[in-house]
Design a protein around this motif. Structure first.
Motif, PDB file in Angstrom:
ATOM      1  N   LYS A 102      -5.026  -5.188 -13.860  1.00 57.00           N
ATOM      2  CA  LYS A 102      -5.297  -6.529 -13.346  1.00 57.00           C
ATOM      3  C   LYS A 102      -6.779  -6.770 -13.088  1.00 57.00           C
ATOM      4  N   PHE A 103      -7.631  -5.796 -13.424  1.00 62.20           N
ATOM      5  CA  PHE A 103      -9.049  -5.965 -13.111  1.00 62.20           C
ATOM      6  C   PHE A 103      -9.651  -7.144 -13.871  1.00 62.20           C
ATOM      7  N   ALA A 261     -12.393  -9.792  -7.256  1.00 66.25           N
ATOM      8  CA  ALA A 261     -12.624  -8.367  -7.495  1.00 66.25           C
ATOM      9  C   ALA A 261     -12.913  -7.562  -6.229  1.00 66.25           C
ATOM     10  N   PRO A 262     -13.688  -8.066  -5.242  1.00 63.04           N
ATOM     11  CA  PRO A 262     -13.984  -7.230  -4.069  1.00 63.04           C
ATOM     12  C   PRO A 262     -12.776  -6.648  -3.358  1.00 63.04           C
ATOM     13  N   THR A 267      -8.563  -0.862  -4.075  1.00 64.04           N
ATOM     14  CA  THR A 267      -7.145  -0.485  -4.136  1.00 64.04           C
ATOM     15  C   THR A 267      -6.814   0.323  -5.382  1.00 64.04           C
ATOM     16  N   ILE A 268      -7.818   0.656  -6.183  1.00 61.23           N
ATOM     17  CA  ILE A 268      -7.554   1.427  -7.406  1.00 61.23           C
ATOM     18  C   ILE A 268      -7.138   2.840  -7.018  1.00 61.23           C
ATOM     19  N   GLY A 273      -5.228  10.094  -4.653  1.00 63.58           N
ATOM     20  CA  GLY A 273      -6.030   9.213  -3.800  1.00 63.58           C
ATOM     21  C   GLY A 273      -6.832   8.223  -4.611  1.00 63.58           C
ATOM     22  N   LEU A 274      -7.950   7.791  -4.047  1.00 67.29           N
ATOM     23  CA  LEU A 274      -8.787   6.812  -4.731  1.00 67.29           C
ATOM     24  C   LEU A 274      -9.392   7.411  -5.995  1.00 67.29           C
ATOM     25  N   ASP A 275      -9.386   6.621  -7.039  1.00 65.34           N
ATOM     26  CA  ASP A 275     -10.006   7.022  -8.307  1.00 65.34           C
ATOM     27  C   ASP A 275     -11.469   6.584  -8.247  1.00 65.34           C
ATOM     28  N   TRP A 276     -12.334   7.443  -7.729  1.00 66.99           N
ATOM     29  CA  TRP A 276     -13.719   7.068  -7.489  1.00 66.99           C
ATOM     30  C   TRP A 276     -14.483   6.703  -8.764  1.00 66.99           C
TER      31      TRP A 276
END
Length: 312
Positions: A102-103, A261-262, A267-268, A273-276
């Motif tokens: 959805k980005f 987007a912000p 939330t990715i 965990g977070l996909d840095w």
């Protein structure tokens, strides 16, 4: 007589000033460069300690940003070989790409809302600033202070009333609602900045145009507006930066259709965990439109900052 000049800086002063400016620029660019590099790291390299400066670059972060993936069994993976390079990247985690993320939609929402609110703020702010600058408006000082006071309120103070109002009006999670909200916040900045620029334009130009047969609107459109172009460009940059980066109202008032987007980028979720790398890739892409807009307007911005430094 000495050759010393009080207006022309010495070569030593120029070297020191140049060194300080370059040093400051390099220091401020370190976070941006680090975000850019993180977007090309693997998840393991992104969270490694000590942080890795030298690493094997990969596009895994950008693939994870633009795609939706799901885990599959080994039998399925063996029966369906990778179709492209992006498929090969996700196969190392026993996953396959099932569609776009959805980005792209969230990024386009930011473009529509950010540039839409900026245009509306500049359009209304220019008209209001011209009226305050050229006409005798009753209670002008009080009205200007009231307009400025709307900028002083913290978002959390009006978040709940705005949420209830938008829900009753059907503006929650809509592009129109966010554009109107950001316009309402930005218009105070636009009016005050543009009024300062228009005040510096000599009235004699418009008076001469009126004598030549121009109407008041023609004098504004053909004489005053071109003279205020630098101020309009400078104000547009500041309005766009606010609307582009705004987070609090976007989290509260949007969830799907108009989410920007912000609030979406944090939330990715990746493995564990977070996909840095994906977060860094999204932040890098998110910076590009404002950076391009600012570069295109840089001449106007520099002239706008110094506008009015020398009085007529």
């Amino acid at each position: 007589m000495s050759g010393f000049s009080v207006t022309e800086p010495s070569n030593r002063s120029k070297w020191i000033a140049g060194f300080l400016v370059i040093t400051y620029a390099l220091i401020t660019m370190i976070p941006l460069v680090w975000i850019l590099l993180t977007g090309f790291k693997s998840p393991a390299d992104a969270i490694s300690y000590p942080p890795k400066v030298v690493f094997d670059p990969t596009l895994e972060g950008y693939v994870n940003l633009f795609t939706t993936r799901t885990r599959q069994t080994q039998e399925f993976l063996e029966a369906n070989p990778p179709q492209n390079w992006a498929d090969e990247i996700v196969r190392q985690y026993d996953m396959v790409i099932v569609g776009p993320s959805k980005f792209g939609e969230r990024f386009m929402n930011s473009v529509i809302i950010g540039f839409g609110s900026t245009f509306l703020s500049i359009f209304l702010g220019t008209l209001a600033a011209y009226a305050f600058s050229r006409f005798k408006v009753p209670l002008k000082d009080d009205l200007l202070f009231f307009i400025l006071s709307t900028r002083m309120m913290p978002p959390v103070a009006v978040a709940i009333p705005i949420f209830l109002m938008f829900r009753n009006l059907g503006l929650s999670d809509t592009h129109l609602g966010m554009i109107l909200l950001y316009t309402g916040v930005n218009i105070s900045l636009a009016v005050w900045l543009l009024k300062g620029f228009i005040d510096e334009i000599p009235r004699e130009y418009e008076e001469a145009a009126l004598i030549d047969g121009y109407t008041r609107f023609q004098a504004f459109y053909k004489v005053a507006l071109p003279q205020a172009a630098t101020g309009i460009a400078s104000t547009a940059i500041f309005c766009l930066i606010f609307a582009w980066n705004e987070y609090a109202f976007a989290v509260l008032l949007t969830s799907a259709n108009a989410q920007t987007a912000p609030p979406f980028i944090p939330t990715i979720i990746g493995i564990g965990g977070l996909d840095w790398p994906a977060v860094a890739a999204g932040a890098t892409i998110f910076l590009i439109p404002v950076m391009i807009f600012t570069i295109l307007m840089r001449k106007h911005l520099l002239r706008g900052i110094t506008f009015g430094a020398v009085r007529k």
